[in-house]
Design an enzyme around this catalytic site. Sequence first.
Site, PDB file in Angstrom:
ATOM      1  CG  HIS A  39      32.722 -65.356 -20.886  1.00  0.00           C
ATOM      2  ND1 HIS A  39      32.963 -66.347 -20.073  1.00  0.00           N
ATOM      3  CD2 HIS A  39      31.169 -64.922 -20.416  1.00  0.00           C
ATOM      4  CE1 HIS A  39      32.498 -66.239 -19.134  1.00  0.00           C
ATOM      5  NE2 HIS A  39      31.476 -65.474 -19.658  1.00  0.00           N
ATOM      6  CB  CYS A  95      39.892 -68.129 -20.434  1.00  0.00           C
ATOM      7  SG  CYS A  95      38.840 -67.349 -18.715  1.00  0.00           S
ATOM      8  NE  ARG A 107      40.609 -66.139 -15.258  1.00  0.00           N
ATOM      9  CZ  ARG A 107      40.918 -67.203 -15.528  1.00  0.00           C
ATOM     10  NH1 ARG A 107      41.920 -68.254 -16.232  1.00  0.00           N
ATOM     11  NH2 ARG A 107      39.793 -67.791 -14.362  1.00  0.00           N
TER      12      ARG A 107
END
Length: 256
Positions: A146, A214, A223
């Site tokens: 993340h 992300c 991405r």
Amino acid sequence: MLQLQDSAARRFTRGPRTFRRTVLVLGELLVTAGFIVFLFVLWQLWGTNMAADARQREMVREFSRNLADPAAAVAAPAVVDGRPTVAAEPATGTTLGVVYIPRFGADYARPLVQGTSPAILDALGIGHYEGTAMPGAVGNVAVAGHRQTHGAVLDNIDELVPGDRIYIQTRDGYYVYSFRNSEVVLPARTDVLLPVPAQPDAAATERYLTMTSCNPRFGSQERVIAYSVLERWQPASAGPPPAEIAGQVQRAAGED
């Protein structure tokens, strides 16, 4: 006649009062809903990071303690013709090692865990895509993490510059990858996980590391992909960690 007029007047004045009460109730509901949304966003951007940070720090310390335990440690063999040791792919949820990236800060140390399910990425650190190469192997070690939530393990992935080093510590030693370049792709571009990233017909001859996250930082429409290649490796039997991350390793283990 007067009574009829009074009744009509009461109905007339009651209408605006009812409308005002309805507006006040709706306003209160909207304020409450907005506050709940605010708390949710606050939890996502702050609360999940605190919870994940605490758990991941403990995972790193536990991994380091296990390495220091003679009964649990696995001695790496001596280097044979320069080729790094490559471990077998473990079960999902297993902690493979620890990732150190000096560019991300002097205290950056994150667990590397087998698997990329939400349960792993949301709490345990950087996830290793199952079925891709293991650290040190010819092919593509593909990992995910993340950016802004759940520990924000790859928050600064866009700040890497060519030559930056990514260190992966396992029981076998330290694998040192050198960052080459990055690109932004659509989520459907799973070919970046291939043995030779984005080249389906190519046979791997190099040892790649591909980090995915992300993009943009507060979204997931794209991405961001960061590519590195193995520069060298240091077996556990060689002694202290590489000098550039010696302090990071010590702090991560809780020895400071």
